[in-house]
Design an enzyme around this catalytic site. Structure first.
Site, mmCIF file in Angstrom:
data_model
loop_
_atom_site.group_PDB
_atom_site.id
_atom_site.type_symbol
_atom_site.label_atom_id
_atom_site.label_comp_id
_atom_site.label_asym_id
_atom_site.label_seq_id
_atom_site.Cartn_x
_atom_site.Cartn_y
_atom_site.Cartn_z
ATOM 1 C CG LEU A 1 35.172 41.029 37.418
ATOM 2 C CD1 LEU A 1 33.419 41.172 37.353
ATOM 3 C CD2 LEU A 1 34.893 40.017 36.115
ATOM 4 C CB ALA A 2 39.411 40.835 40.319
ATOM 5 C CG ASP A 3 40.423 45.800 41.516
ATOM 6 O OD1 ASP A 3 41.488 45.924 42.719
ATOM 7 O OD2 ASP A 3 41.364 45.582 40.456
ATOM 8 N N GLY A 4 36.326 44.963 42.323
ATOM 9 C CA GLY A 4 34.885 45.017 42.548
ATOM 10 C C GLY A 4 34.553 43.609 43.720
ATOM 11 N N GLY B 1 36.030 43.818 47.002
ATOM 12 C CA GLY B 1 35.574 45.125 47.957
ATOM 13 C C GLY B 1 33.849 44.144 48.034
#
Length: 418
Positions: A174-177, A180
Site C-alpha cells: 500500500l505505502a509503496d503504491g 509510486g
C-alpha cells in the site's frame, strides 16, 4: 505504426521523454512504470544480479509475475554501478536523458560519483527522483526503509483493524503504491516546470513515510485542534452509519456506504425501518454513527435473510449504494470492469498473453498503452548502449567480459539476449 504510437495510431503523451529507472522492488519502479505506460522511454538499469523483485512472489515457468507487472513497457539493461566503467556509462546515459529514478540509501549514489550535484553538472535539464524510506536527511535517513514501516509509522496500522484486535498491516504494498503514484506526479511537475520556465531539472526527495500520511486525511489537524486520536473501528466509521460489510443468505458479503443523508434514508426505508429516519439523531452522520449497533442490526438482519442477487437488485431499485465484496477472480468477471477494459491481455515472451491491470486512466487525445511485460534481465543492454551511446560491438564485448554489463543469472527463455 511506430513504437511511439498506440495501436490506434495516436501519439502517447510522454513520447520523447527518456527515463533511467535505477530503482528496485516496488515504489519507485511503479512510478517509472506509470511513466512508461504513457509513452516515456523507460530504461530499467539493473545490477548484474537482477532486481530482487524478479524472484519475489508467485512465478510460472521462471517468470516472476510481480516483476512482469512492475517492469512492463520498459527496456532493460544490466549495469554494475559499483564499477568505474558502469558509473561512466550511467553518467553518459544521464547526459542524454530527462529523468533518473533511484532508491539507494542516502550517500550510495554519491559514493559512486552519481549524486545529484554530479549528475546535474552532466545534464542541467535532468530531473532526479530519490525515493527512500525516510528521506535524504534527518535522524532516520540512514535506516533501511520499506512500505511496511511507513504503514506502521504513518498511523495507518493504528487505525486499521477491529477495536479489540491488533493494529493491522495491509496484505499488499500500500505505502509503496502510494509513493509510486506520488513519484510519477512529482516527475511530471518537475518536467512541466523545466519545459515551461527556466529549462533546468531539479532533485526530488520522496520519503515513503510521507505520501501515505497525506492519504490519512485531516488527522493532524483534528489532533491539533481537538486533541482527538482516531482509533480502530473495524469497518465502521465515526462519520456515518450504517457503514459496514454484511453477510448474505448464501454467505457472500456486501459493503454499504451511507455518506450522503439521502442514501442513508433510502437504506433504512428499504430494510423495513422507515421510523428510524424520523429520529432526531438520524439527520446527522456523526450521530447515526453513535447508533451503529442498532443500524447494523437492522441492515444486517435484512441482508442476512436474502441472497446476494436479491440484495443487489433491491438496492439498485432503491437508489442506495452497495457493492459486492470481490476476490480477484470476481473482479475479472464483473461487467463494469469488463466495460472499462480494466484488465487487459499483455504479451510475454515466455507465457504468451498475461492478464494484468490496464492503464490507470483513459485519455481521449493521447492515450497510453500496455505493450509488453517486463523484459528479461539485460535483454536490451547492447541495443540501448549502441543506440544511445554509440558503443561498438568490440567495446560491448569488453564490458561483457569484464562483468560490467553481463547478467549473473540466465536470461529468460524467449528473450532476445545479446
Amino acid at each position: 505504426m511506430t513504437d511511439k504510437q498506440t495501436a490506434a495510431g495516436r501519439p502517447r503523451p510522454l513520447e520523447g521523454v527518456r527515463v533511467l529507472d535505477c530503482s528496485t522492488i516496488i515504489a519507485a519502479p511503479f512510478g517509472a512504470m506509470l511513466l512508461a505506460d504513457y509513452g516515456a522511454e523507460v530504461i530499467k538499469v539493473e545490477h548484474p544480479r537482477g532486481d530482487g523483485l524478479r524472484l519475489s512472489g508467485p512465478q510460472k515457468n521462471g517468470v516472476g509475475l510481480n516483476y512482469a507487472f512492475y517492469g512492463r513497457n520498459k527496456r532493460n539493461i544490466v549495469l554494475d554501478l559499483s564499477s568505474a566503467d558502469g558509473q561512466q556509462i550511467l553518467r553518459d546515459l544521464a547526459a542524454k536523458s530527462d529523468v533518473l529514478l533511484e532508491n539507494f540509501r542516502p550517500g550510495v549514489m554519491e559514493k559512486w560519483h552519481l549524486g545529484w550535484e554530479q549528475l546535474h553538472e552532466v545534464n542541467r535539464r535532468l530531473v532526479m527522483l530519490r525515493m527512500t524510506g525516510f528521506g535524504q536527511s534527518g535522524p532516520y535517513s540512514a535506516r533501511p526503509g520499506f512500505g511496511t514501516l511507513a504503514e506502521s509509522m504513518s498511523g495507518f496500522a493504528h487505525i486499521n483493524g477491529h477495536p479489540d484486535g491488533p493494529p493491522t498491516l495491509p496484505p499488499f504494498g500500500l505505502a509503496d503504491g502510494i509513493a509510486g503514484l506520488s513519484a510519477a506526479y512529482a516527475v511530471m511537475l518537475a518536467l512541466y516546470h523545466r519545459d515551461l520556465h527556466d529549462g533546468e531539472g531539479q532533485m526530488i526527495d520522496i520519503a515513503i513515510i510521507e505520501p501515505i500520511l497525506h492519504l490519512m486525511g485531516a488527522q493532524a489537524s483534528v489532533f491539533d485542534q481537538l486533541g482527538q486520536i482516531q482509533q480502530r473501528t473495524g469497518n465502521r466509521t465515526h462519520n456515518n452509519a450504517p457503514r459496514n460489510t454484511y453477510k448474505t443468505k448464501e454467505g457472500r458479503w456486501v459493503a454499504i456506504s451511507t455518506s450522503s443523508q439521502a442514501i442513508a434514508e433510502r437504506v433504512l426505508r428499504l430494510t423495513g425501518r422507515p421510523d428510524l429516519v424520523d429520529e432526531p439523531w438520524f439527520a446527522s452522520g456523526g450521530e447515526r454513527a453513535q447508533h451503529a449497533d442498532l443500524l447494523d442490526a437492522v441492515v444486517g438482519g435484512w441482508i442476512g435473510e436474502r441472497g446476494i442477487d436479491e440484495v443487489m437488485r433491491a438496492f439498485a431499485e432503491a437508489g442506495a449504494a452497495v457493492a459486492p465484496v470481490y476476490d480477484i477472480s470476481q473482479v475479472m468477471e464483473d461487467p463494469q470492469y469488463r466495460s472499462l477494459g480494466t484488465i487487459t491481455d499483455v504479451p510475454d515472451a515466455v507465457l504468451g498473453p498475461v492478464k494484468m491491470q490496464n492503464l490507470l486512466f483513459r485519455m481521449s487525445g493521447t492515450p497510453g498503452e500496455v505493450r509488453h511485460t517486463a523484459p528479461a534481465l539485460g535483454q536490451d543492454t547492447d541495443e540501448v548502449l549502441g543506440e544511445i551511446l554509440g558503443l561498438t560491438p568490440a567495446r560491448l564485448r569488453e564490458l561483457h567480459e569484464a562483468g560490467v554489463i553481463e547478467p549473473m543469472v540466465a536470461k529468460r527463455p524467449g528473450g532476445t539476449g545479446r
